[in-house]
Scaffold this motif. Structure first.
Motif, PDB file in Angstrom:
ATOM      1  N   LEU A 176       8.211  -5.416  -4.583  1.00  0.00           N
ATOM      2  CA  LEU A 176       7.638  -5.505  -3.238  1.00  0.00           C
ATOM      3  C   LEU A 176       6.903  -4.209  -2.896  1.00  0.00           C
ATOM      4  O   LEU A 176       5.778  -4.232  -2.416  1.00  0.00           O
ATOM      5  CB  LEU A 176       8.741  -5.785  -2.213  1.00  0.00           C
ATOM      6  N   PHE A 177       7.529  -3.065  -3.160  1.00  0.00           N
ATOM      7  CA  PHE A 177       6.881  -1.788  -2.860  1.00  0.00           C
ATOM      8  C   PHE A 177       5.646  -1.568  -3.721  1.00  0.00           C
ATOM      9  O   PHE A 177       4.631  -1.069  -3.252  1.00  0.00           O
ATOM     10  CB  PHE A 177       7.858  -0.617  -3.037  1.00  0.00           C
ATOM     11  N   LEU A 178       5.702  -1.951  -4.975  1.00  0.00           N
ATOM     12  CA  LEU A 178       4.552  -1.779  -5.857  1.00  0.00           C
ATOM     13  C   LEU A 178       3.377  -2.643  -5.411  1.00  0.00           C
ATOM     14  O   LEU A 178       2.241  -2.190  -5.365  1.00  0.00           O
ATOM     15  CB  LEU A 178       4.928  -2.117  -7.301  1.00  0.00           C
ATOM     16  N   THR A 179       3.629  -3.882  -5.063  1.00  0.00           N
ATOM     17  CA  THR A 179       2.533  -4.759  -4.652  1.00  0.00           C
ATOM     18  C   THR A 179       2.009  -4.388  -3.279  1.00  0.00           C
ATOM     19  O   THR A 179       0.820  -4.518  -3.017  1.00  0.00           O
ATOM     20  CB  THR A 179       2.955  -6.236  -4.671  1.00  0.00           C
ATOM     21  N   CYS A 180       2.860  -3.888  -2.397  1.00  0.00           N
ATOM     22  CA  CYS A 180       2.385  -3.468  -1.080  1.00  0.00           C
ATOM     23  C   CYS A 180       1.454  -2.274  -1.207  1.00  0.00           C
ATOM     24  O   CYS A 180       0.467  -2.174  -0.504  1.00  0.00           O
ATOM     25  CB  CYS A 180       3.553  -3.101  -0.163  1.00  0.00           C
ATOM     26  N   GLY A 181       1.750  -1.366  -2.095  1.00  0.00           N
ATOM     27  CA  GLY A 181       0.915  -0.189  -2.295  1.00  0.00           C
ATOM     28  C   GLY A 181      -0.454  -0.531  -2.851  1.00  0.00           C
ATOM     29  O   GLY A 181      -1.409   0.195  -2.667  1.00  0.00           O
ATOM     30  N   GLN A 182      -0.586  -1.660  -3.542  1.00  0.00           N
ATOM     31  CA  GLN A 182      -1.843  -2.040  -4.148  1.00  0.00           C
ATOM     32  C   GLN A 182      -2.708  -2.888  -3.224  1.00  0.00           C
ATOM     33  O   GLN A 182      -3.829  -3.200  -3.546  1.00  0.00           O
ATOM     34  CB  GLN A 182      -1.589  -2.808  -5.445  1.00  0.00           C
ATOM     35  N   SER A 183      -2.189  -3.273  -2.066  1.00  0.00           N
ATOM     36  CA  SER A 183      -2.931  -4.185  -1.216  1.00  0.00           C
ATOM     37  C   SER A 183      -4.115  -3.508  -0.514  1.00  0.00           C
ATOM     38  O   SER A 183      -5.063  -4.180  -0.161  1.00  0.00           O
ATOM     39  CB  SER A 183      -2.004  -4.833  -0.203  1.00  0.00           C
ATOM     40  N   GLU A 184      -4.036  -2.221  -0.278  1.00  0.00           N
ATOM     41  CA  GLU A 184      -5.148  -1.538   0.372  1.00  0.00           C
ATOM     42  C   GLU A 184      -6.272  -1.323  -0.640  1.00  0.00           C
ATOM     43  O   GLU A 184      -6.088  -0.717  -1.679  1.00  0.00           O
ATOM     44  CB  GLU A 184      -4.711  -0.186   0.934  1.00  0.00           C
ATOM     45  N   ILE A 185      -7.416  -1.852  -0.308  1.00  0.00           N
ATOM     46  CA  ILE A 185      -8.564  -1.729  -1.203  1.00  0.00           C
ATOM     47  C   ILE A 185      -9.356  -0.501  -0.797  1.00  0.00           C
ATOM     48  O   ILE A 185      -9.674  -0.319   0.380  1.00  0.00           O
ATOM     49  CB  ILE A 185      -9.439  -2.987  -1.131  1.00  0.00           C
ATOM     50  N   LYS A 186      -9.663   0.308  -1.771  1.00  0.00           N
ATOM     51  CA  LYS A 186     -10.417   1.535  -1.520  1.00  0.00           C
ATOM     52  C   LYS A 186     -11.733   1.485  -2.285  1.00  0.00           C
ATOM     53  O   LYS A 186     -11.828   0.846  -3.322  1.00  0.00           O
ATOM     54  CB  LYS A 186      -9.603   2.748  -1.959  1.00  0.00           C
ATOM     55  N   PRO A 187     -12.744   2.172  -1.762  1.00  0.00           N
ATOM     56  CA  PRO A 187     -14.022   2.196  -2.474  1.00  0.00           C
ATOM     57  C   PRO A 187     -13.909   2.924  -3.802  1.00  0.00           C
ATOM     58  O   PRO A 187     -13.036   3.760  -3.998  1.00  0.00           O
ATOM     59  CB  PRO A 187     -14.954   2.938  -1.516  1.00  0.00           C
ATOM     60  N   VAL A 188     -14.805   2.575  -4.697  1.00  0.00           N
ATOM     61  CA  VAL A 188     -14.839   3.156  -6.031  1.00  0.00           C
ATOM     62  C   VAL A 188     -15.948   4.204  -6.055  1.00  0.00           C
ATOM     63  O   VAL A 188     -17.026   3.985  -5.498  1.00  0.00           O
ATOM     64  CB  VAL A 188     -15.107   2.053  -7.080  1.00  0.00           C
ATOM     65  N   ASP A 189     -15.703   5.321  -6.692  1.00  0.00           N
ATOM     66  CA  ASP A 189     -16.706   6.382  -6.771  1.00  0.00           C
ATOM     67  C   ASP A 189     -17.962   5.917  -7.501  1.00  0.00           C
ATOM     68  O   ASP A 189     -17.914   5.041  -8.361  1.00  0.00           O
ATOM     69  CB  ASP A 189     -16.150   7.611  -7.501  1.00  0.00           C
ATOM     70  N   ILE A 190     -19.066   6.552  -7.166  1.00  0.00           N
ATOM     71  CA  ILE A 190     -20.337   6.317  -7.848  1.00  0.00           C
ATOM     72  C   ILE A 190     -20.471   7.386  -8.937  1.00  0.00           C
ATOM     73  O   ILE A 190     -20.269   8.570  -8.678  1.00  0.00           O
ATOM     74  CB  ILE A 190     -21.526   6.440  -6.860  1.00  0.00           C
TER      75      ILE A 190
END
Length: 140
Positions: free
Chosen positions: A19-33
């Motif tokens: 649960l903690f692992l999947t919750c941490g991955q739910s926020e989508i962040k931009p990818v560097d250029i």
């Protein structure tokens, strides 16, 4: 009986960890250029982050763009694309902004593919840019 309690505790720990692992991955962040990145629409190098944008799909696939016009064209050509997030670069700060919280305006600023579109974080800054760099009038 001891084995059943031990297994219950193990399942509880594993389930909580998952649960903690999947919750941490739910926020989508931009990818560097990166210098080797090309626009998913026109295939030109994404050379100036002031005009960059990107789509992140539900499968975490990233499509990068060198001009907001390319982002719009790509979305139009791919209407079934399952988009999880879109990020645009703030023209002035080059910081990533969520597309939904950005203000996109057409200006007279020369952009990589000529759309003149730039993104900023608020409408006041957008108004200043439009006044300072007015978009050319369309000739029909």
């Amino acid at each position: 009986m001891r084995k059943a309690k031990w297994m219950s505790a193990t399942y509880l720990i594993c389930g909580t960890s998952l649960l903690f692992l999947t919750c941490g991955q739910s926020e989508i962040k931009p990818v560097d250029i990166y210098p080797e990145d090309n626009c998913a629409n026109c295939r030109m190098a994404v050379s100036d982050k002031s005009f960059a944008s990107e789509i992140i799909t539900d499968q975490r696939e990233v499509f990068k763009f060198d001009d907001l016009g390319c982002l719009e064209e790509y979305r139009h050509k791919n209407p079934t694309l399952k988009i999880n997030a879109i990020f645009v670069a703030d023209y002035e700060t080059k910081d990533w902004l969520p597309y939904a919280r950005s203000v996109i305006v057409r200006t007279g600023i020369v952009t990589p593919m000529g759309s003149g579109k730039v993104a900023v974080a608020d409408s006041q800054r957008a108004k200043i840019l439009v006044e300072r760099f007015p978009a050319p009038k369309d000739v029909s």
